[in-house]
Design a protein around this motif. Structure first.
Motif, PDB file in Angstrom:
ATOM      1  N   HIS A 277      28.226  36.304  59.469  1.00 22.30           N
ATOM      2  CA  HIS A 277      27.174  35.907  58.535  1.00 22.30           C
ATOM      3  C   HIS A 277      25.875  36.681  58.832  1.00 22.30           C
ATOM      4  N   ALA A 278      25.526  36.744  60.123  1.00 28.18           N
ATOM      5  CA  ALA A 278      24.277  37.419  60.517  1.00 28.18           C
ATOM      6  C   ALA A 278      24.337  38.914  60.186  1.00 28.18           C
ATOM      7  N   VAL A 279      25.479  39.542  60.449  1.00 26.99           N
ATOM      8  CA  VAL A 279      25.611  40.981  60.151  1.00 26.99           C
ATOM      9  C   VAL A 279      25.464  41.206  58.645  1.00 26.99           C
ATOM     10  N   GLY A 280      26.141  40.362  57.856  1.00 31.55           N
ATOM     11  CA  GLY A 280      26.078  40.487  56.398  1.00 31.55           C
ATOM     12  C   GLY A 280      24.655  40.336  55.900  1.00 31.55           C
TER      13      GLY A 280
ATOM     14  N   GLU B 170      24.689  36.354  68.878  1.00 31.78           N
ATOM     15  CA  GLU B 170      23.804  35.870  67.802  1.00 31.78           C
ATOM     16  C   GLU B 170      22.327  36.101  68.155  1.00 31.78           C
ATOM     17  N   HIS B 171      21.967  35.866  69.411  1.00 30.69           N
ATOM     18  CA  HIS B 171      20.574  36.061  69.830  1.00 30.69           C
ATOM     19  C   HIS B 171      20.178  37.529  69.689  1.00 30.69           C
ATOM     20  N   ARG B 172      21.116  38.400  70.035  1.00 30.68           N
ATOM     21  CA  ARG B 172      20.881  39.848  69.956  1.00 30.68           C
ATOM     22  C   ARG B 172      20.668  40.277  68.508  1.00 30.68           C
ATOM     23  N   LEU B 173      21.518  39.761  67.613  1.00 29.74           N
ATOM     24  CA  LEU B 173      21.382  40.126  66.196  1.00 29.74           C
ATOM     25  C   LEU B 173      20.057  39.603  65.645  1.00 29.74           C
ATOM     26  N   ALA B 174      19.653  38.420  66.102  1.00 25.88           N
ATOM     27  CA  ALA B 174      18.378  37.859  65.635  1.00 25.88           C
ATOM     28  C   ALA B 174      17.228  38.760  66.063  1.00 25.88           C
ATOM     29  N   ALA B 175      17.284  39.277  67.279  1.00 31.32           N
ATOM     30  CA  ALA B 175      16.209  40.149  67.771  1.00 31.32           C
ATOM     31  C   ALA B 175      16.202  41.458  66.974  1.00 31.32           C
ATOM     32  N   TYR B 176      17.380  41.985  66.703  1.00 29.81           N
ATOM     33  CA  TYR B 176      17.451  43.251  65.967  1.00 29.81           C
ATOM     34  C   TYR B 176      16.939  43.059  64.532  1.00 29.81           C
ATOM     35  N   ALA B 177      17.303  41.908  63.929  1.00 32.41           N
ATOM     36  CA  ALA B 177      16.826  41.607  62.574  1.00 32.41           C
ATOM     37  C   ALA B 177      15.312  41.503  62.571  1.00 32.41           C
ATOM     38  N   ASP B 178      14.761  40.891  63.616  1.00 27.76           N
ATOM     39  CA  ASP B 178      13.308  40.731  63.703  1.00 27.76           C
ATOM     40  C   ASP B 178      12.599  42.093  63.744  1.00 27.76           C
TER      41      ASP B 178
ATOM     42  N   ASN C  68      22.513  43.448  56.795  1.00 33.45           N
ATOM     43  CA  ASN C  68      22.851  44.575  55.930  1.00 33.45           C
ATOM     44  C   ASN C  68      22.417  44.320  54.493  1.00 33.45           C
ATOM     45  N   GLY C  69      22.533  43.061  54.058  1.00 31.12           N
ATOM     46  CA  GLY C  69      22.089  42.724  52.699  1.00 31.12           C
ATOM     47  C   GLY C  69      20.629  43.088  52.495  1.00 31.12           C
ATOM     48  N   GLU C  70      19.848  42.922  53.534  1.00 33.12           N
ATOM     49  CA  GLU C  70      18.416  43.170  53.386  1.00 33.12           C
ATOM     50  C   GLU C  70      17.999  44.585  53.738  1.00 33.12           C
ATOM     51  N   HIS C  71      18.744  45.252  54.629  1.00 34.73           N
ATOM     52  CA  HIS C  71      18.231  46.523  55.159  1.00 34.73           C
ATOM     53  C   HIS C  71      19.104  47.749  54.924  1.00 34.73           C
ATOM     54  N   ALA C  72      20.327  47.560  54.407  1.00 32.42           N
ATOM     55  CA  ALA C  72      21.182  48.743  54.218  1.00 32.42           C
ATOM     56  C   ALA C  72      20.781  49.488  52.950  1.00 32.42           C
ATOM     57  N   SER C  73      21.080  50.790  52.906  1.00 34.61           N
ATOM     58  CA  SER C  73      20.921  51.548  51.668  1.00 34.61           C
ATOM     59  C   SER C  73      22.254  52.248  51.413  1.00 34.61           C
ATOM     60  N   PRO C  74      22.492  52.807  50.228  1.00 32.87           N
ATOM     61  CA  PRO C  74      23.810  53.384  49.946  1.00 32.87           C
ATOM     62  C   PRO C  74      24.238  54.380  51.025  1.00 32.87           C
ATOM     63  N   GLY C  75      25.408  54.167  51.575  1.00 33.99           N
ATOM     64  CA  GLY C  75      25.939  55.078  52.602  1.00 33.99           C
ATOM     65  C   GLY C  75      25.300  54.902  53.969  1.00 33.99           C
ATOM     66  N   ARG C  76      24.447  53.917  54.123  1.00 33.76           N
ATOM     67  CA  ARG C  76      23.736  53.752  55.399  1.00 33.76           C
ATOM     68  C   ARG C  76      23.549  52.269  55.720  1.00 33.76           C
ATOM     69  N   VAL C  77      24.437  51.729  56.574  1.00 33.51           N
ATOM     70  CA  VAL C  77      24.264  50.308  56.924  1.00 33.51           C
ATOM     71  C   VAL C  77      23.376  50.191  58.159  1.00 33.51           C
ATOM     72  N   ALA C  78      22.750  49.043  58.293  1.00 38.82           N
ATOM     73  CA  ALA C  78      21.846  48.823  59.435  1.00 38.82           C
ATOM     74  C   ALA C  78      22.623  48.409  60.680  1.00 38.82           C
ATOM     75  N   VAL C  79      23.683  47.604  60.479  1.00 39.17           N
ATOM     76  CA  VAL C  79      24.494  47.136  61.604  1.00 39.17           C
ATOM     77  C   VAL C  79      25.972  47.382  61.290  1.00 39.17           C
ATOM     78  N   HIS C  80      26.640  48.118  62.130  1.00 42.62           N
ATOM     79  CA  HIS C  80      28.087  48.263  62.016  1.00 42.62           C
ATOM     80  C   HIS C  80      28.734  47.214  62.903  1.00 42.62           C
ATOM     81  N   TYR C  81      29.778  46.567  62.378  1.00 44.62           N
ATOM     82  CA  TYR C  81      30.461  45.525  63.156  1.00 44.62           C
ATOM     83  C   TYR C  81      31.945  45.819  63.136  1.00 44.62           C
ATOM     84  N   PHE C  82      32.530  46.037  64.319  1.00 43.45           N
ATOM     85  CA  PHE C  82      33.968  46.284  64.412  1.00 43.45           C
ATOM     86  C   PHE C  82      34.594  45.193  65.254  1.00 43.45           C
TER      87      PHE C  82
END
Ligand code: ADQ
Length: 460
Positions: free
Chosen positions: A324-327, A279-287, A330-344
């Motif tokens: 939730h954080a990944v969603g 979660e801390h890592r995702l927060a830093a990446y979002a920032d 991506n909700g804020e930064h993805a564009s069609p065909g290009r997500v900001a964070v892939h989560y597997f």
């Protein structure tokens, strides 16, 4: 190790697991660091592995597989709940990881822990002949060394703790603190991942038992108990070789193509555990994205997470929070065909994992606390062309050795943001110089070195 002695490994889980059902059921090697670490040692010396099969039904009789005699230990359904899910994973795991979640203390769990440890000790005693060497592993079996010594005083007994060992401020919370220390003091040698863990143990032993002596040699009930730091490692050559396999290289190129060939790839690989700092890592990446220091068109984060300890509430919560954080990102930064964070959320084969390590320009390994962290070492071993930058938490045991990584405090948001920026912008020559030093460190101190150092110290 002298030839006459054979080695008995005692660990919570057997190195193989039952897959399939009915007539097609078979045993398969289980994944994981401990199995990879012990495999070369057992292949060489032969020996016995005492452990739980992971099933709570009927237990198979001892059998042989790959030159190793497997001795399954039965664990009932209520014991799985109290010993494994309870005492091991809701008391010791959080307590030994800086109490990042509040540990729970429950008498019933403790009762089951004592019973199951007794059963492991009896199984090991039955499997061992006079003067054999017994190597017990990890926080699920801390009472076994003394229980086994009481059954068979002539054995050479070693214990290795894979997770951190906490300082007094935390360990003292444990209602059964003296019992645990006495259990560990049954060993001839108690090994830890770091010097700090070893010192915590020795100080606590002097404080809460009758042990006296120094950090590395304690006198207890008429015996000398040595302790030391033995940082665990990986099979460097196996990762290095796989990373040079043309098919794996092709797979990694295909991953990069699919992510966008011009984009920088930032990767994280962890068990989906609250200690790993996801979660801390995702927060830093979002920032970084929010402040436009990076753009999703130019950079992508891939988080691969292995499902783990699923039924426990803290694990359900961490999963929900990461998803939730990944969603949200991506909700804020993805564009069609290009997500900001892939989560597997899945377990990968070793080959696929290596292809991902090869595809990543930057590897983020930022646990809040970790005994060692093998992922950091695996990434380094796969960077055969010396490219790539490792960002590593100061709170992973691996940071003691991998000093040329970009070290970071995962709770410091600005520090994390700065570290990711440094890694993304690092001059290729500087990156290659660091990677080359990191690689020679892991190559020299590989898993064989680890096992031989421990067994050497135990049998000297
Ligand atoms: P873990 O907490 O499990 O181990 P780590 O050391 O990183 O942590 O080992 C994880 C292993 O799982 C690695 O070998 C990695 O390759 C593998 N793995 C991770 N994600 C995967 C995925 N999606 N698919 C397949 N494999 C995956 C505990 C301690 C650590 C200590 C080790 C060994 O918590 O601190 O380093 O034991 O002592």
């Amino acid at each position: 190790m002298p030839k006459r002695q054979s080695l008995i490994v005692v660990a919570n889980r057997l190195p193989i697991r039952r897959v399939g059902s009915g007539a097609s059921a078979r045993w398969e090697r289980s994944p994981g660091g401990l199995v990879s670490a012990m495999e070369p040692v057992l292949e060489r010396f032969g020996g016995t592995w005492v452990g739980w099969s992971g099933m709570t039904g009927r237990v198979p009789r001892p059998f042989s597989a790959d030159n190793v005699r497997m001795v399954p230990v039965p664990i009932s359904r209520p014991e799985e709940e109290h010993f494994y899910n309870g005492m091991s994973n809701r008391t010791f795991w959080p307590l030994y990881h800086d109490a990042v979640r509040t540990p729970e203390f429950n008498r019933e769990w403790w009762g089951a822990y004592v019973e199951v440890n007794k059963r492991f000790a009896r199984a090991a005693a039955r499997a061992a002949r006079r003067r054999d060497v017994v190597w017990i592993h990890d926080y699920q079996l801390q009472l076994v060394p003394m229980m086994l010594r009481e059954l068979k005083p002539d054995l050479r007994i070693g214990f290795f703790m894979h997770v951190p060992f906490p300082p007094e401020e935390l360990f003292a919370w444990l209602p059964w603190r003296s019992d645990i220390l006495r259990g560990l003091l049954g060993a001839d040698l108690v090994g830890f991942q770091t010097q700090a863990a070893m010192q915590n143990f020795s100080r606590l032993a002097r404080r809460y038992t009758t042990a006296t002596g120094t950090d590395s040699a304690l006198e207890f009930e008429g015996r000398t108990v040595r302790s030391g730091s033995f940082p665990i490692s990986i099979d460097f050559d196996a990762f290095d070789e796989m990373a040079r396999d043309p098919e794996v290289v092709r797979d990694s190129e295909s991953i990069r193509q699919r992510l966008g060939p011009q984009r920088k790839v930032v990767l994280s690989v962890d068990r989906l555990d609250y200690t790993k700092g996801i979660e801390h890592r995702l927060a830093a990446y979002a920032d970084l994205l929010n402040r436009r220091q990076i753009a999703a068109e130019k950079c992508v984060l891939v988080q691969i997470a292995v499902p783990t300890r699923d039924p426990l509430p803290d694990y359900t919560r961490i999963r929900a929070s990461v998803e939730h954080a990944v969603g949200r990102i991506n909700g804020e930064h993805a564009s069609p065909g290009r997500v900001a964070v892939h989560y597997f959320r899945r377990t990968l084969s070793r080959r696929d994992l290596v292809a991902w390590y090869l595809a990543a320009d930057v590897m983020l390994v930022t646990p809040l606390r970790d005994g060692m962290n093998l992922v950091a070492k695996e990434y380094v071993a796969c960077r055969t062309d010396h490219s790539g930058v490792l960002v590593l938490s100061e709170f992973a045991g691996a940071a003691r050795e991998l000093r040329r990584a970009v070290l970071v405090n995962p709770r410091d948001l600005d520090g994390m943001v700065a570290a990711i920026n440094v890694a993304l912008k690092m001059d290729p020559d500087e990156a290659a110089q660091s990677m080359s030093l990191l690689r020679s460190m892991v190559r020299r101190h590989d898993v064989r070195f680890w096992a031989e150092s421990f067994l050497g110290a135990l049998t000297e």
